[in-house]
Design a protein around this motif. Structure first.
Motif, PDB file in Angstrom:
ATOM      1  N   LEU A   1       0.868  -1.097   0.073  1.00  0.00           N
ATOM      2  CA  LEU A   1       0.032   0.109  -0.077  1.00  0.00           C
ATOM      3  C   LEU A   1       0.861   1.431   0.030  1.00  0.00           C
ATOM      4  N   ARG A   2       2.075   1.206   0.929  1.00  0.00           N
ATOM      5  CA  ARG A   2       2.822   2.525   0.954  1.00  0.00           C
ATOM      6  C   ARG A   2       3.588   2.646  -0.359  1.00  0.00           C
ATOM      7  N   GLY A   3       3.883   1.680  -1.242  1.00  0.00           N
ATOM      8  CA  GLY A   3       4.532   1.781  -2.461  1.00  0.00           C
ATOM      9  C   GLY A   3       3.474   2.400  -3.566  1.00  0.00           C
ATOM     10  N   GLU A   4       2.651   1.897  -3.352  1.00  0.00           N
ATOM     11  CA  GLU A   4       1.396   2.675  -4.380  1.00  0.00           C
ATOM     12  C   GLU A   4       1.069   4.049  -4.033  1.00  0.00           C
ATOM     13  N   LEU A   5       0.783   4.198  -2.773  1.00  0.00           N
ATOM     14  CA  LEU A   5       0.705   5.758  -2.276  1.00  0.00           C
ATOM     15  C   LEU A   5       1.722   6.602  -2.749  1.00  0.00           C
ATOM     16  N   ALA A   6       2.799   6.162  -2.541  1.00  0.00           N
ATOM     17  CA  ALA A   6       4.148   6.924  -2.765  1.00  0.00           C
ATOM     18  C   ALA A   6       4.118   7.703  -4.194  1.00  0.00           C
ATOM     19  N   LYS A   7       3.390   6.930  -5.316  1.00  0.00           N
ATOM     20  CA  LYS A   7       3.486   7.103  -6.503  1.00  0.00           C
ATOM     21  C   LYS A   7       2.572   8.575  -6.760  1.00  0.00           C
ATOM     22  N   THR A   8       1.614   8.736  -5.787  1.00  0.00           N
ATOM     23  CA  THR A   8       0.641   9.773  -6.051  1.00  0.00           C
ATOM     24  C   THR A   8       1.345  11.168  -5.638  1.00  0.00           C
ATOM     25  N   ASN A   9       0.310  12.206  -5.841  1.00  0.00           N
ATOM     26  CA  ASN A   9       0.920  13.407  -5.301  1.00  0.00           C
ATOM     27  C   ASN A   9       0.331  14.080  -4.063  1.00  0.00           C
ATOM     28  N   TYR A  10      -0.566  13.065  -3.457  1.00  0.00           N
ATOM     29  CA  TYR A  10      -1.367  13.370  -2.353  1.00  0.00           C
ATOM     30  C   TYR A  10      -0.419  13.566  -1.161  1.00  0.00           C
ATOM     31  N   ALA A  11      -0.971  14.288  -0.116  1.00  0.00           N
ATOM     32  CA  ALA A  11      -0.181  13.972   1.132  1.00  0.00           C
ATOM     33  C   ALA A  11      -0.948  13.004   1.999  1.00  0.00           C
ATOM     34  N   TRP A  12      -0.359  12.082   2.321  1.00  0.00           N
ATOM     35  CA  TRP A  12      -0.950  10.881   3.194  1.00  0.00           C
ATOM     36  C   TRP A  12      -0.425  10.384   4.144  1.00  0.00           C
ATOM     37  N   GLU A  13      -1.214   9.613   5.076  1.00  0.00           N
ATOM     38  CA  GLU A  13      -0.950   8.793   6.310  1.00  0.00           C
ATOM     39  C   GLU A  13      -1.539   7.717   6.307  1.00  0.00           C
ATOM     40  N   LEU A  14      -0.980   6.451   6.661  1.00  0.00           N
ATOM     41  CA  LEU A  14      -1.559   5.317   6.454  1.00  0.00           C
ATOM     42  C   LEU A  14      -1.390   4.673   7.935  1.00  0.00           C
ATOM     43  N   TYR A  15      -2.459   4.134   8.643  1.00  0.00           N
ATOM     44  CA  TYR A  15      -2.387   3.604  10.130  1.00  0.00           C
ATOM     45  C   TYR A  15      -2.822   2.490  10.230  1.00  0.00           C
ATOM     46  N   PRO A  16      -2.406   1.342  10.873  1.00  0.00           N
ATOM     47  CA  PRO A  16      -2.924   0.020  10.949  1.00  0.00           C
ATOM     48  C   PRO A  16      -3.952   0.284  12.044  1.00  0.00           C
TER      49      PRO A  16
END
Length: 826
Positions: free
Chosen positions: A760-775
């Motif tokens: 998931l983090r690898g895919e989100l890194a390709k976007t231009n969004y500012a994001w945070e992912l929490y389990p």
């Protein structure tokens, strides 16, 4: 300690009394030690003169009184005299007789013994049974020179009547009382000879000890004999023991001059044998003891054994007190048993008395710590203890023994009849200390050259050899306190006068100090974890062996403490985790249901080895433990949340790797490797430590809640990574609202959390969004599948996101999970 300046001057080859008394006392206070008080002894004897008894007749009105006519050479004024210029004194002493020289205290003079009393005793001319008595003929006790009051003092010296009495026995003296604490590390300072040397040294005068003090007596100079044998079974508790048999002893009072010297420094005269040993002790600070030869001999021979007590062994000491010596005490024994408590007090069964004809003279050194222990345990405090517990030098014994034998020969006519027995004829001498002249000047703020320093030290009999840029200094055998270069600095400063050293403040650079990177990082970590809600603790570096066993660490991998502060602090800890886990149960019992503890500190273990100096290597750790009584809490992820927050605050990215088998290191021993992960910094590929839950045995034995987890990181690795990582992950905060969405995936049990998280983090890194992912949660109903839930937070710096955009992103994430991990979006 009381110091007689006259006595000290007798053994000084320089005039140590050249200064006025007040100036000398001031100098001694500044450079030698605290002077508690001083007393001009000559004032006690003002007006007292030597007189000759010309006639001695019975008093007509008293059986026990005599009327004496004394000749004072006419020196005393304002006293009634007869036609022959003689003065009448009524005296009741049994030894009063015609022809003797006496000490006459005339009217208006003060009796010396009354000094120190509430009221001074001033004599006057008075009528005694009808006869006028002008003053008194004094006894030794009334004169303050001994405790003898059996009769008047008989002066044996060839001296003219009218001589001032204070000139007779060096009573024109000053007694200085120096604080004992000053000489705690200076055994030589407890003798008149040592103080004489110091008084010369602080006046910058060259002192030379008497020849007998620096000359070893050769045992072969005395005819060998087998009547004395010595065995030392205590080793270092008695480093050196010497003894000799002296014959032709006649026990009687010692000479007045000797009694006077002892009395004025606080020692009670006893008899000539005891007084000689005490005289040598007060002169050199080396105690001696005399045994009655015939009381300890067996078949005409004495065999002395220096040993420890046997079980239930007792000894009766001088004065009649019986004790059972502690098991580490040193006993001086004959064939029949103990005859002295070594270094403390002699035994009653070997005491010198009026019938003594031969003595065994003992001169020894004992371990200062053992003497102090023995003295404290048995409550025995003697002059010998005061000196032995300062560490008397073994090299001093031959000189003291030689001088004592000489005094027995001169004062009693005795002679040694055995060889001097010496258990250690070659004691360890002081080692040279090398010191740079600049080293001394830097610490004292002085500008001495080598010659000036050499002069100051050689004045007190140091040996100094000038070498390139410095000095090679060898302390005399009586200076057992000189071991380091700093000791030489102190000695030079003291002898010169600390009050005379320059008082200029040292020049220092006032530019800001460059912050220590490690300290700065520790402070930053503290602030981050505290901001996250964790509580910092500080625990002991030592732990109980039982705690090590409970967390799975081997005690043989820890450094054991030989002399632990407490039974609970036996070993150096191998990591910080055991100390933190040991605090959890107590806080839970106190009502804290959920909390996190952290500590930044050092640990030591044998596996890590030693540092460059051969000392146990230090490991710096950052350790945190999270616990909760709520069993539904995901302990691992709660601990990891603190770790992720720490990493993001330091602008680092962490990679978590599963652990396939038990690592076997002290740091990982308490963690359940199947429910833990190894931590690596992504930017620098630096291994950092471990995060995870603890083994079931650890939780059970330490009574921890099941939902307990934590991490342990190496500070060195974190510091190095921060140095190597030059990238910055700074992003400005969006002024637009963020969108939050929970997403859940159904995955095979074989897929690890790390795999989907990385995907998931690898895919989100390709976007231009500012994001945070929490389990959020991991839930499993069957043994085949599990559900993993994440919370995704999205934002954009330029606009508010639309629902369609968020849905599109989630669909792309789900497709990626489906393709790579065969997961299903629920």
């Amino acid at each position: 300690m009381k110091v007689s300046l006259s006595w000290a001057q007798y053994y000084s080859d320089v005039d140590i009394r050249s200064l006025p008394t007040d100036d000398l006392v001031k100098l001694a206070t500044e450079r030698l030690g605290g002077v508690e008080s001083y007393e001009d002894l000559s004032k006690h004897y003002e007006g007292i003169v030597v007189a000759k008894v010309v006639s001695c007749n019975k008093h007509p009105n008293a059986d026990k009184l005599n009327i004496c006519k004394v000749d004072d050479g006419g020196v005393v004024k304002d006293v009634e005299r007869d036609d022959n210029g003689l003065v009448q004194v009524v005296c009741g002493a049994p030894n009063a007789r015609e022809g003797i020289l006496v000490a006459w205290i005339p009217p208006s003079a003060i009796v010396p013994a009354s000094y120190g009393e509430k009221e001074l005793f001033v004599l006057e001319a008075r009528d005694l049974r009808g006869e006028l008595s002008n003053g008194m003929l004094a006894s030794p006790r009334e004169l303050g020179i001994s405790d003898d009051h059996a009769g008047i003092l008989e002066i044996d010296e060839d001296i003219k009547p009218g001589t001032q009495f204070k000139d007779l026995y060096s009573l024109d003296d000053v007694i200085i009382d120096i604080e004992n604490k000053m000489f705690t590390h200076r055994p030589d300072g407890f003798g008149q000879l040592g103080v004489a040397r110091e008084l010369a040294g602080i006046q910058h005068k060259q002192f030379k000890s008497p020849d007998w003090y620096n000359t070893d007596i050769q045992p072969s100079a005395i005819e060998a004999s087998d009547i004395l044998k010595v065995k030392n079974e205590t080793g270092e508790l008695c480093p050196r023991y010497t003894a000799v048999v002296i014959d032709n002893i006649e026990v009687k009072p010692s000479p007045i001059w000797l009694q006077s010297y002892l009395k004025r420094v606080g020692v009670r005269p006893v008899n000539n044998v005891v007084d000689i040993t005490n005289y040598m002790m007060m002169l050199t600070a080396q105690p001696l003891h005399a045994f009655d030869f015939d009381k300890i001999a067996k078949d005409g021979e004495v065999e002395i054994t220096v040993r420890k007590p046997t079980e239930d062994e007792k000894i009766t000491l001088l004065g009649g007190r019986e004790i059972e010596p502690h098991n580490e005490a040193v006993l001086i024994c004959s064939k029949d048993g103990p005859i002295a408590l070594g270094g403390v007090m002699g035994g009653a069964n070997s005491e010198v008395d009026a019938d003594t004809k031969r003595i065994v003279l003992e001169c020894a050194t004992f371990d200062m710590y053992n003497i102090r222990k023995t003295s404290m345990i048995h409550g025995i405090f003697t002059d010998a203890v005061t000196r032995f517990n300062k560490g008397q030098p073994a090299a001093q014994l031959p000189a003291v023994m030689s001088k004592a034998i000489s005094m027995f020969q001169e004062l009693i006519g005795s002679k040694p009849t055995s060889q001097i027995v010496d258990t250690n004829p070659d004691p360890v001498r002081n080692c040279p200390v090398e010191v740079l002249v600049q080293f001394i000047n830097d610490r004292l703020g002085s500008s001495f050259d080598a010659e000036e320093i050499t002069k100051l030290l050689t004045n007190v009999e140091f040996e100094v050899e000038q070498i390139d840029g410095g000095l090679k200094v060898t302390a005399p055998f009586w200076r057992t306190d000189i071991e380091l270069s700093e000791d030489i600095v102190e000695e030079v400063g003291r002898l010169y006068g600390f009050n005379q050293l320059p008082t200029d403040l040292p020049k220092r650079d006032i530019s800001p100090i460059k912050p220590d990177q490690k300290l700065a990082l520790k402070q930053k970590v503290r602030e981050i974890l505290s901001r996250a809600g964790a509580n910092e603790v500080l625990t002991y570096s030592f732990v109980h062996g039982d705690l090590l066993n409970k967390v799975g660490q081997k005690t043989e991998d820890s450094y054991a403490l030989r002399n632990a502060l407490s039974p609970d602090l036996q070993y150096y800890r191998q990591s910080l985790t055991p100390s933190l886990l040991d605090l959890v149960h107590g806080n839970i019992k106190s009502g804290y249901d959920e909390f996190a503890l952290f500590e930044l500190n050092k640990a030591h273990n044998k596996i890590h080895g030693n540092d460059g100096d051969g000392l146990p290597g230090e490991l710096d750790f950052i350790t945190l433990v999270f616990t909760s009584k709520n069993q539904k809490n995901a302990a691992y992820f709660n601990a990891r949340r603190y770790l992720d927050y720490l990493a993001s605050s330091l602008e680092l990215t962490l990679v978590y790797s599963p652990i396939n088998k038990e690592p076997g290191f002290p740091v990982t021993s308490s963690f359940d490797h199947e429910r833990s992960a190894l931590v690596t910094i992504k930017e620098t590929d630096t291994f950092l430590g471990i995060v995870g839950e603890y083994k079931h045995d650890v939780i059970r034995q330490l009574k921890l809640p099941t939902a307990t987890a934590g991490f342990e990181l190496g500070l060195e690795g974190l510091q190095q990574a921060l140095i190597e990582n030059t990238k910055t992950s700074y992003r400005s905060l969006s002024k637009y609202p963020s969108a939050t969405q929970d997403i859940c995936y159904k995955l095979s049990q074989q897929i690890s959390f790390g795999q989907i998280d990385e995907c998931l983090r690898g895919e989100l890194a390709k976007t231009n969004y500012a994001w945070e992912l929490y389990p959020i949660d991991i839930f499993s109903k069957t043994e085949e599948f599990k559900n993993i839930t994440f919370r995704l937070q999205l934002s954009d710096n330029n606009r508010t996101l639309k629902t369609s955009e968020v849905n599109t992103l989630i669909e792309s994430l789900s497709q990626k999970v489906s393709q790579e991990l065969d997961g299903e979006h629920i």
